[in-house]
Design a protein around this motif. Sequence first.
Motif, PDB file in Angstrom:
ATOM      1  N   ASP A   1       0.831  -1.199   0.000  1.00  0.00           N
ATOM      2  CA  ASP A   1       0.000   0.000   0.000  1.00  0.00           C
ATOM      3  C   ASP A   1       0.870   1.255   0.000  1.00  0.00           C
ATOM      4  N   HIS A   2       1.918   1.243   0.840  1.00  0.00           N
ATOM      5  CA  HIS A   2       2.843   2.383   0.854  1.00  0.00           C
ATOM      6  C   HIS A   2       3.568   2.507  -0.488  1.00  0.00           C
ATOM      7  N   LEU A   3       3.956   1.356  -1.028  1.00  0.00           N
ATOM      8  CA  LEU A   3       4.751   1.356  -2.255  1.00  0.00           C
ATOM      9  C   LEU A   3       3.953   1.860  -3.450  1.00  0.00           C
TER      10      LEU A   3
ATOM     11  N   LYS B   1       5.722   4.749  -8.710  1.00  0.00           N
ATOM     12  CA  LYS B   1       4.827   4.772  -9.868  1.00  0.00           C
ATOM     13  C   LYS B   1       5.587   5.170 -11.130  1.00  0.00           C
ATOM     14  N   GLU B   2       6.381   6.215 -11.001  1.00  0.00           N
ATOM     15  CA  GLU B   2       7.145   6.684 -12.159  1.00  0.00           C
ATOM     16  C   GLU B   2       8.097   5.600 -12.649  1.00  0.00           C
ATOM     17  N   ALA B   3       8.718   4.896 -11.711  1.00  0.00           N
ATOM     18  CA  ALA B   3       9.645   3.826 -12.086  1.00  0.00           C
ATOM     19  C   ALA B   3       8.907   2.706 -12.810  1.00  0.00           C
TER      20      ALA B   3
ATOM     21  N   HIS C   1       9.504   1.724 -16.674  1.00  0.00           N
ATOM     22  CA  HIS C   1       9.935   0.362 -16.989  1.00  0.00           C
ATOM     23  C   HIS C   1       9.008  -0.273 -18.027  1.00  0.00           C
ATOM     24  N   ILE C   2       7.699  -0.086 -17.851  1.00  0.00           N
ATOM     25  CA  ILE C   2       6.740  -0.652 -18.808  1.00  0.00           C
ATOM     26  C   ILE C   2       6.922  -0.010 -20.186  1.00  0.00           C
ATOM     27  N   THR C   3       7.115   1.302 -20.198  1.00  0.00           N
ATOM     28  CA  THR C   3       7.308   2.012 -21.472  1.00  0.00           C
ATOM     29  C   THR C   3       8.545   1.502 -22.203  1.00  0.00           C
ATOM     30  N   HIS C   4       9.649   1.371 -21.482  1.00  0.00           N
ATOM     31  CA  HIS C   4      10.875   0.869 -22.108  1.00  0.00           C
ATOM     32  C   HIS C   4      10.693  -0.565 -22.587  1.00  0.00           C
TER      33      HIS C   4
ATOM     34  N   THR D   1       2.615   7.121 -26.121  1.00  0.00           N
ATOM     35  CA  THR D   1       1.236   7.573 -25.908  1.00  0.00           C
ATOM     36  C   THR D   1       0.723   7.105 -24.548  1.00  0.00           C
ATOM     37  N   LEU D   2       0.995   5.838 -24.236  1.00  0.00           N
ATOM     38  CA  LEU D   2       0.567   5.302 -22.938  1.00  0.00           C
ATOM     39  C   LEU D   2       1.287   6.003 -21.794  1.00  0.00           C
ATOM     40  N   TYR D   3       2.574   6.279 -21.980  1.00  0.00           N
ATOM     41  CA  TYR D   3       3.328   6.970 -20.932  1.00  0.00           C
ATOM     42  C   TYR D   3       2.753   8.360 -20.680  1.00  0.00           C
ATOM     43  N   GLY D   4       2.336   9.018 -21.762  1.00  0.00           N
ATOM     44  CA  GLY D   4       1.746  10.342 -21.612  1.00  0.00           C
ATOM     45  C   GLY D   4       0.430  10.309 -20.856  1.00  0.00           C
ATOM     46  N   GLN D   5      -0.241   9.164 -20.889  1.00  0.00           N
ATOM     47  CA  GLN D   5      -1.516   9.007 -20.189  1.00  0.00           C
ATOM     48  C   GLN D   5      -1.360   8.174 -18.903  1.00  0.00           C
ATOM     49  N   ARG D   6      -0.125   8.136 -18.374  1.00  0.00           N
ATOM     50  CA  ARG D   6       0.161   7.227 -17.256  1.00  0.00           C
ATOM     51  C   ARG D   6      -0.669   7.510 -16.008  1.00  0.00           C
TER      52      ARG D   6
END
Length: 331
Positions: free
Chosen positions: A134-136, A143-145, A149-152, A214-219
């Motif tokens: 929950d904290h994580l 979240k940004e990481a 990671h998913i985008t890359h 596109t997905l990263y922009g809508q993250r």
Amino acid sequence: MPNLPHVRLRYKLLVLLPWALFLTLLVLILHDLMHIWLDVQLVSSETSSFIRIITASGLIGFLTNWIAITMLFKPSEKRPLLGQGLIPAQKTIISEKLASAIQNNLINAQLIQEYVLSSASLDHVVSKIEEQLDHLTNDPDFKEAVYTHITHGLKSYLSDTRLRDEFAERILTEMAESMPLPSVERVAFTTYLRFRRDEARSILNRTIAQLPDTLYGQRNQFDNLLENFPSLIAQNRDILKHHLGEALNSFISGIDVKSIIVKNLNSYDENRLEYLIKSSTMDQLNYIKYLGAILGVLGGLFIWNPLVATAIIGSLAAVLLLFDHILAQSK
């Protein structure tokens, strides 16, 4: 040494006993020398003999136990004539025996499994996992990481032009087949594909290549999905406990407690092993030393007069047992 007043007092009295015996014997020796050199006799020969027997026997009892206990640890290194202390000489065997005793009676893989895999323990672990997740999942940096990671990963996966062409071709085919028959839209679309299929595939290829960015922009749209992950874990707690239990069981089964103990004990040098044993047993060993003096005194009484000694020792034992019983009942 237990931190109790009566225990400390009893111990101090025992410590004084060998010194009292030694000083008494020393006084007797001086008395005998005075009798020989100066013909001065302060006490009768019978009294002197009695005290000498008592003190000598007490000191012998103390010194015997002191030597025996000292020989457990000293010499730490093997000597040509004195040999080596019992514990340093038998360190490997002692380590094996001690490790076996601990494994068989105190702690082993099975006991660890029973404790760790108990329902309460697993519930506690799962609760901690949920709490930390929950904290994580609410941590902006995490979240940004994750999104990065998913985008890359998507970019790497979609970097193959042939793969994107396959996706584009499949999309075009699915679009054409999804249109109802007969319909103007389907006729127009299939006609377009007949003449401009490569162009349509190229447009889709570029669109697919831009999909990760596109997905990263809508993250931010995916925050709720990530933040709801702990609740998903909570809804499937039993499944998590089952798999966690199997993983822990597999891990613990591979733990060789005996080997760990033996390895640690064998890594100790003689001085450290001596300290380890003394730190946990020295109080008892000291009692043995000083009680040796008491037993020596009692033995001296038997040498002096067996009948009187039996009466004295019997009376003392009876009084001791009586007081012990009274104190035990008063608790």
